[in-house]
Motif scaffolding. Sequence first.
Motif, PDB file in Angstrom:
ATOM      1  N   SER A  27       0.834  -1.206   0.000  1.00 54.36           N
ATOM      2  CA  SER A  27       0.000   0.000   0.000  1.00 54.36           C
ATOM      3  C   SER A  27       0.865   1.251   0.000  1.00 54.36           C
ATOM      4  O   SER A  27       0.572   2.215  -0.708  1.00 54.36           O
ATOM      5  CB  SER A  27      -0.947  -0.003   1.201  1.00 54.36           C
ATOM      6  N   LEU A  28       1.976   1.236   0.759  1.00 52.40           N
ATOM      7  CA  LEU A  28       2.898   2.385   0.758  1.00 52.40           C
ATOM      8  C   LEU A  28       3.463   2.596  -0.641  1.00 52.40           C
ATOM      9  O   LEU A  28       3.411   3.701  -1.203  1.00 52.40           O
ATOM     10  CB  LEU A  28       4.068   2.140   1.720  1.00 52.40           C
ATOM     11  N   ALA A  88      -1.281   6.545   9.385  1.00 50.28           N
ATOM     12  CA  ALA A  88      -0.074   6.386   8.573  1.00 50.28           C
ATOM     13  C   ALA A  88       1.174   6.406   9.457  1.00 50.28           C
ATOM     14  O   ALA A  88       2.141   5.693   9.189  1.00 50.28           O
ATOM     15  CB  ALA A  88       0.007   7.492   7.526  1.00 50.28           C
ATOM     16  N   SER A  91       3.924   3.534   9.786  1.00 52.49           N
ATOM     17  CA  SER A  91       5.358   3.772   9.620  1.00 52.49           C
ATOM     18  C   SER A  91       6.134   3.154  10.773  1.00 52.49           C
ATOM     19  O   SER A  91       7.181   2.545  10.562  1.00 52.49           O
ATOM     20  CB  SER A  91       5.687   5.262   9.575  1.00 52.49           C
ATOM     21  N   ASP A 141      13.300   8.452   4.484  1.00 49.02           N
ATOM     22  CA  ASP A 141      12.097   9.222   4.207  1.00 49.02           C
ATOM     23  C   ASP A 141      12.436  10.701   4.002  1.00 49.02           C
ATOM     24  O   ASP A 141      11.894  11.365   3.124  1.00 49.02           O
ATOM     25  CB  ASP A 141      11.113   9.046   5.370  1.00 49.02           C
ATOM     26  N   LEU A 200       8.456   7.004  -0.276  1.00 44.91           N
ATOM     27  CA  LEU A 200       7.638   5.899   0.223  1.00 44.91           C
ATOM     28  C   LEU A 200       7.593   4.732  -0.753  1.00 44.91           C
ATOM     29  O   LEU A 200       7.368   3.600  -0.356  1.00 44.91           O
ATOM     30  CB  LEU A 200       6.224   6.381   0.542  1.00 44.91           C
ATOM     31  N   GLY A 219       8.574   1.312   0.711  1.00 47.14           N
ATOM     32  CA  GLY A 219       7.590   0.235   0.630  1.00 47.14           C
ATOM     33  C   GLY A 219       8.178  -0.991  -0.051  1.00 47.14           C
ATOM     34  O   GLY A 219       8.017  -2.119   0.411  1.00 47.14           O
TER      35      GLY A 219
END
Lengths: 294, 335
Positions: free
Chosen positions: A108-109, B249, B253, B280, B307, B311
């Motif tokens: 999803s990120l 969120a 994280s 980040d 991200l 991810g």
Amino acid sequence: MRDLILIALTGLGLGALYYLVAAGLSLIFGLMDVLNFAHGAFLAAGAYGTWWATGHLPGGGTQGWGFVLSVVFGVALGAILGALTELTLIRPLYARPIRQVLVTVGLSLAATALLRAVAGADPLRFPKPGWTARTTRVVGATVPNDRLLLIGAAVTVFAALSLFLRTTRYGLIVRAGVQDRAMVTALGIDVRRAFTLVFAIGGGAAALAGALGGVYFESINPAQGGSLLIFAFIVVVIGRMGSVTGTAVAAVAVGLVQQFANFYAASGLGDLSVVLLLAAVLLTRRATLTGSLA
Amino acid sequence: MKRLVPLAVVVVLATVPFSAASVPGLLPGPVNSPGSLRILALCLVFAALAAGYDLLFGRTGLLSFGHALHVAAGSYTVNIAVTKLGWSLPAGLALAAAVGVALPLLIGAVSVRVTGIAFAMVTLAFAQAGSILAQRDPGGWTGGEEGLSLRASGVPDLFLGVTNTVNLYWLALAFLIATVLVIRWANDTPAGRLWAAIRENERRVAVLGVHPYRAKLLAYVLAGFLGTAGGVVHLLVSGGSNPELTTSALTLSLLVMVVLGGTGSRWGAIVGGALYTFLDLRLGELSTSETLHGLPAVLRVPLTEPLFVLGTLFIIMVYALPHGLAGIKLPRRAA
């Protein structure tokens, strides 16, 4: 009275949107114990796929059958993405639910960020077919057609899903798998194909929610999936994970509570009241959360 | 020998601000420039926050989706007390300490009653309520979407101005050290051993006649308090409260940081937190750098999104290193 009907139908429309997102989530959780955080990505795929198709797909467009074709394209994209996710990312971690959940968090990120990089972070104007902007009179109230479209789509998906689960062989396997996956596997039935199928169905339904959400909100942005997903989670939990009817009832309840609280209490209290509803339901119901399919 | 390693790391970290060396590509300027120190301070803050989250997830096995609530509570409590009510910083800190115990106690008492995904969902619900509140800006207290900057005149000069960034860095480092010591101490207490037992098999703990409820609540309150304190440090380092701090969120994280580093390990969460925050903050810069300029769009466009890289890295880690960075086995030298 007119207000009441308009708010009720708006609430039902929102509930329909939640149902479309939550149906797949609920089945995936019920069958595989995976809380799918990537569901928002499927939704975004549907929204952006439909948006792209209205301008680029041969035969696609913003009016009439062209729009239907564009939505079909978006839904197909979501379904394919769902199936691919299951095949490539979820399947290798068979029987490790926590790590499967983690992979969907990563997906999803990455997917949201990729969408932002490609399509930009700003909201895009979503083409709205002319007739969805018009209104219909329902018992004296003037109701925008887009709400009726949402309700109609959710009812259709609900009927199709119920029919699939009740009458087909795969539906039987999914229903049994939600009840007791170990037993189904022990009987020599390969549930893994059912996993892929459930992911494809869930992805398609979420993509439909993305496309119709585009019509309803008139714009799409990369983060939209995330905010709808939170409410879909709430719907899934209230409706007892894995139950198709429960999810539908919960979606309707959440949509109505949200709209009525927004109108009669204060704007913004709707979201809060939904959260309180979830907390209340969870705390009064201590029994197991995975219910039966019915 | 092995006991000296953490001490050496602390000494190195404490003396970092004295170094004027520049690390091209990694930091925006020399190590002791305010810009670099701010980035490093944020890395330390999130390393500590990840360690606090790991107390719940990694050590006790409680998957909370609501940790952001406590971080935001710390940041907003002190900020509102100092900026809106005109309190002094110490008074604001005292209030935050009270909130840091009371809020986790209240929410923990409710959510620890359920287990597994239900626990995750209850904590998510409470955190979501907090997030909605902060973003709706009731009575103009939270600043809504804009966030709320900290009133500078309410903060001691020690922490103000570009030249004092180094003090913020040391504050962050001190907070990280304090967090590590508290967690290490807590794990050695009887309650800490109970946490490990609960993580392995909660039903067995209950069958043995020990109440897991109180131990889990204790873990929740301690982690919540550390999160609140982290929120306060974050407020001082960043100079304001941001509604992003309240969202799920942030909790996700923290989860990624912990898993990246290795759950329940000694230093996994800390390394994961620092690395995640650094990437980040810095990967965005990469997009404008020369290195990426020559790359074709297919590679360049995704790499501009931190991200996306994080991810993808995370997904690969889940497959390749299920135990995170802490699970990497270094080849042993013969004694």
